[in-house]
Scaffold this motif. Structure first.
Motif, PDB file in Angstrom:
ATOM      1  N   PHE A  26       0.864  -1.181  -0.034  1.00 41.21           N
ATOM      2  CA  PHE A  26      -0.132   0.046   0.066  1.00 41.21           C
ATOM      3  C   PHE A  26       0.897   1.238  -0.100  1.00 41.21           C
ATOM      4  N   GLY A  27       2.119   1.247   0.006  1.00 41.16           N
ATOM      5  CA  GLY A  27       3.086   2.453  -0.423  1.00 41.16           C
ATOM      6  C   GLY A  27       2.898   3.576   0.614  1.00 41.16           C
ATOM      7  N   VAL A  28       2.399   4.668   0.243  1.00 47.63           N
ATOM      8  CA  VAL A  28       2.288   5.612   1.456  1.00 47.63           C
ATOM      9  C   VAL A  28       1.120   5.472   2.379  1.00 47.63           C
ATOM     10  N   VAL A  29       0.201   4.839   1.837  1.00 47.30           N
ATOM     11  CA  VAL A  29      -1.186   4.774   2.797  1.00 47.30           C
ATOM     12  C   VAL A  29      -0.692   4.220   4.088  1.00 47.30           C
ATOM     13  N   PRO A  30      -1.336   4.859   5.179  1.00 45.18           N
ATOM     14  CA  PRO A  30      -0.869   4.653   6.496  1.00 45.18           C
ATOM     15  C   PRO A  30      -1.374   3.210   6.904  1.00 45.18           C
ATOM     16  N   LYS A  31      -0.909   2.374   7.596  1.00 49.80           N
ATOM     17  CA  LYS A  31      -1.487   1.301   8.130  1.00 49.80           C
ATOM     18  C   LYS A  31      -2.818   1.046   8.772  1.00 49.80           C
ATOM     19  N   PRO A  32      -3.115   2.177   9.608  1.00 46.18           N
ATOM     20  CA  PRO A  32      -4.286   2.228  10.333  1.00 46.18           C
ATOM     21  C   PRO A  32      -5.500   2.181   9.189  1.00 46.18           C
ATOM     22  N   LEU A  33      -5.198   2.789   8.112  1.00 46.99           N
ATOM     23  CA  LEU A  33      -6.293   2.765   6.828  1.00 46.99           C
ATOM     24  C   LEU A  33      -6.250   1.342   6.123  1.00 46.99           C
ATOM     25  N   TRP A  34      -5.016   1.074   5.692  1.00 44.57           N
ATOM     26  CA  TRP A  34      -4.998  -0.183   4.833  1.00 44.57           C
ATOM     27  C   TRP A  34      -5.442  -1.427   5.686  1.00 44.57           C
ATOM     28  N   GLU A  35      -5.181  -1.579   6.900  1.00 44.20           N
ATOM     29  CA  GLU A  35      -5.483  -2.936   7.783  1.00 44.20           C
ATOM     30  C   GLU A  35      -6.803  -2.929   8.001  1.00 44.20           C
ATOM     31  N   LYS A  36      -7.664  -1.945   7.849  1.00 40.38           N
ATOM     32  CA  LYS A  36      -9.283  -1.987   7.672  1.00 40.38           C
ATOM     33  C   LYS A  36      -9.737  -2.959   6.585  1.00 40.38           C
ATOM     34  N   ARG A  37      -8.997  -2.970   5.549  1.00 42.51           N
ATOM     35  CA  ARG A  37      -9.266  -3.607   4.270  1.00 42.51           C
ATOM     36  C   ARG A  37      -8.769  -4.887   4.355  1.00 42.51           C
ATOM     37  N   ILE A  38      -7.489  -5.101   4.504  1.00 39.78           N
ATOM     38  CA  ILE A  38      -6.878  -6.380   4.309  1.00 39.78           C
ATOM     39  C   ILE A  38      -6.019  -6.547   5.569  1.00 39.78           C
ATOM     40  N   PRO A  39      -6.370  -7.129   6.657  1.00 40.09           N
ATOM     41  CA  PRO A  39      -5.544  -7.441   7.954  1.00 40.09           C
ATOM     42  C   PRO A  39      -4.150  -8.107   7.788  1.00 40.09           C
ATOM     43  N   ALA A  40      -3.432  -7.480   8.480  1.00 38.00           N
ATOM     44  CA  ALA A  40      -1.946  -8.144   8.284  1.00 38.00           C
ATOM     45  C   ALA A  40      -1.768  -9.376   9.447  1.00 38.00           C
ATOM     46  N   ASP A  41      -0.988 -10.466   9.029  1.00 35.30           N
ATOM     47  CA  ASP A  41      -0.433 -11.510   9.984  1.00 35.30           C
ATOM     48  C   ASP A  41       0.550 -10.909  10.699  1.00 35.30           C
ATOM     49  N   GLU A  42       1.160 -11.863  11.812  1.00 38.17           N
ATOM     50  CA  GLU A  42       2.255 -11.284  12.691  1.00 38.17           C
ATOM     51  C   GLU A  42       3.425 -10.866  12.173  1.00 38.17           C
ATOM     52  N   ARG A  43       3.509 -11.200  10.829  1.00 35.17           N
ATOM     53  CA  ARG A  43       4.760 -10.807  10.066  1.00 35.17           C
ATOM     54  C   ARG A  43       4.430  -9.398   9.205  1.00 35.17           C
ATOM     55  N   ASN A  44       3.310  -8.857   9.332  1.00 33.38           N
ATOM     56  CA  ASN A  44       3.000  -7.521   8.737  1.00 33.38           C
ATOM     57  C   ASN A  44       2.610  -8.066   7.255  1.00 33.38           C
ATOM     58  N   ARG A  45       2.409  -9.395   7.050  1.00 33.43           N
ATOM     59  CA  ARG A  45       1.966  -9.926   5.694  1.00 33.43           C
ATOM     60  C   ARG A  45       0.519  -9.836   5.522  1.00 33.43           C
ATOM     61  N   ILE A  46      -0.044  -9.580   4.149  1.00 32.07           N
ATOM     62  CA  ILE A  46      -1.368  -9.638   3.962  1.00 32.07           C
ATOM     63  C   ILE A  46      -1.626 -10.813   2.680  1.00 32.07           C
ATOM     64  N   PRO A  47      -2.672 -11.411   2.886  1.00 32.03           N
ATOM     65  CA  PRO A  47      -3.076 -12.487   2.045  1.00 32.03           C
ATOM     66  C   PRO A  47      -3.463 -11.874   0.734  1.00 32.03           C
ATOM     67  N   LEU A  48      -2.929 -12.614  -0.591  1.00 29.23           N
ATOM     68  CA  LEU A  48      -3.291 -12.107  -1.767  1.00 29.23           C
ATOM     69  C   LEU A  48      -3.536 -13.303  -2.617  1.00 29.23           C
ATOM     70  N   ALA A  49      -4.579 -13.080  -3.620  1.00 32.22           N
ATOM     71  CA  ALA A  49      -4.871 -14.173  -4.114  1.00 32.22           C
ATOM     72  C   ALA A  49      -3.522 -14.060  -5.597  1.00 32.22           C
ATOM     73  N   MET A  50      -3.291 -15.336  -6.322  1.00 29.74           N
ATOM     74  CA  MET A  50      -2.696 -15.162  -7.456  1.00 29.74           C
ATOM     75  C   MET A  50      -3.915 -15.882  -8.506  1.00 29.74           C
ATOM     76  N   ARG A  51      -4.668 -15.008  -8.792  1.00 32.89           N
ATOM     77  CA  ARG A  51      -5.797 -15.082  -9.645  1.00 32.89           C
ATOM     78  C   ARG A  51      -5.621 -15.174 -11.278  1.00 32.89           C
ATOM     79  N   CYS A  52      -5.866 -16.043 -11.957  1.00 38.67           N
ATOM     80  CA  CYS A  52      -5.316 -15.926 -13.538  1.00 38.67           C
ATOM     81  C   CYS A  52      -6.926 -16.044 -13.987  1.00 38.67           C
TER      82      CYS A  52
END
Length: 282
Positions: A26-52
């Protein structure tokens, strides 16, 4: 999931998942904003599809992007949180689920050559041999992307792994195109630079309907707001203009937008009554 666009039948194929750093996504978007959309795990990683996207047209069977493949070591798989086990990967299993085999694919479109989009161009078989994953297909990518992938640049080299694409060229199966191009009737390659300088999206037009496979210009539905741009993008201000142009056209013409990395939302359309890019049901 599947739907139709005019005479085309399109299938969203889940080629597995990965986990990437939420701040980088999410680049310059602050974490309090983006984590409302896609929460992070304990390593600050978010789940992402690899959709074809698999596209059945009257002329050919087309596959757009192909996930991460099966060639990387355990350390790589752990760092990027890749889960795509299958025969040889989850993508091929999902392809069989909808009634096709890798041999049936006529055309593979690489939106760009990063490992999570073009890693499935090739695979390692049960004997440890590197092979083309879609042996009858021709593969296409932007010429500029091919050249960019071979630059010796510390900023980008981790994303470009030669065994994902060099064997395709060596086999004489990779076609390099330049700029906007109708590669098959109704299948248009649309440059959407910014994530990489020669990134492309794919626009499908049939029977008065339009769909667009966004790839990394808008990786998830959370990235619809214009300034929500990945830290991975090498030219973020160029991405901004690519998004502005694409979203205006999509809203005006009612395009179906296909998200490659959204962990939940495969596709949707923009609400024509909202000033901001707001998704509604397809």
């Amino acid at each position: 999931m599947k739907t139709t666009i005019g005479d085309f039948t399109i299938h969203a194929l889940e080629a597995g998942t990965q986990r990437l750093d939420g701040g980088a996504m999410f680049g310059v978007v602050p974490k309090p904003l983006w984590e409302k959309r896609i929460p992070a795990d304990e390593r600050n990683r978010i789940p992402l599809a690899m959709r074809c996207l698999l596209v059945e047209t009257p002329d050919a069977l087309v596959l757009i992007d192909n996930g991460a493949g099966n060639k990387e070591n355990d350390k790589f798989v752990d760092i990027y949180g890749i889960e795509n086990r299958g025969s040889p990967t989850q993508l091929e299993d999902r392809l069989r689920d909808v009634g096709f085999s890798p041999d049936d694919v006529d055309l593979v479109i690489d939106t760009h050559l990063h490992f999570d989009h073009a890693g499935g161009n090739t695979h390692v078989d049960a004997e440890g041999e590197l092979r083309l994953s879609f042996p009858r297909a021709r593969y296409v990518v932007q010429k500029g992307e091919w050249e960019y992938a071979h630059r010796d640049n510390e900023r980008i080299r981790a994303s470009y792994l030669p065994h994902n694409f060099d064997p395709v060229m060596e086999a004489g199966r990779l076609e390099l195109i330049e700029g906007e191009h109708e590669i098959l009737p109704g299948i248009h390659l649309l440059p959407t630079p910014g994530h990489t300088p020669h990134h492309q999206s794919v626009v499908l037009r049939s029977g008065g309907e339009t769909a667009c496979f966004l790839a990394d210009v808008i990786p998830t539905s959370a990235h619809l707001p214009l300034p929500w741009i990945m830290g991975y993008d090498v030219e973020p201000l160029v991405t901004l203009e690519s998004k502005r142009t694409l979203l205006a056209k999509a809203k005006e013409e009612g395009w179906l937008l296909v998200f490659e990395h959204d962990p939940v939302v495969a596709w949707g359309r923009l609400d024509p009554g909202e000033k901001r890019a707001t998704l509604v049901e397809p």
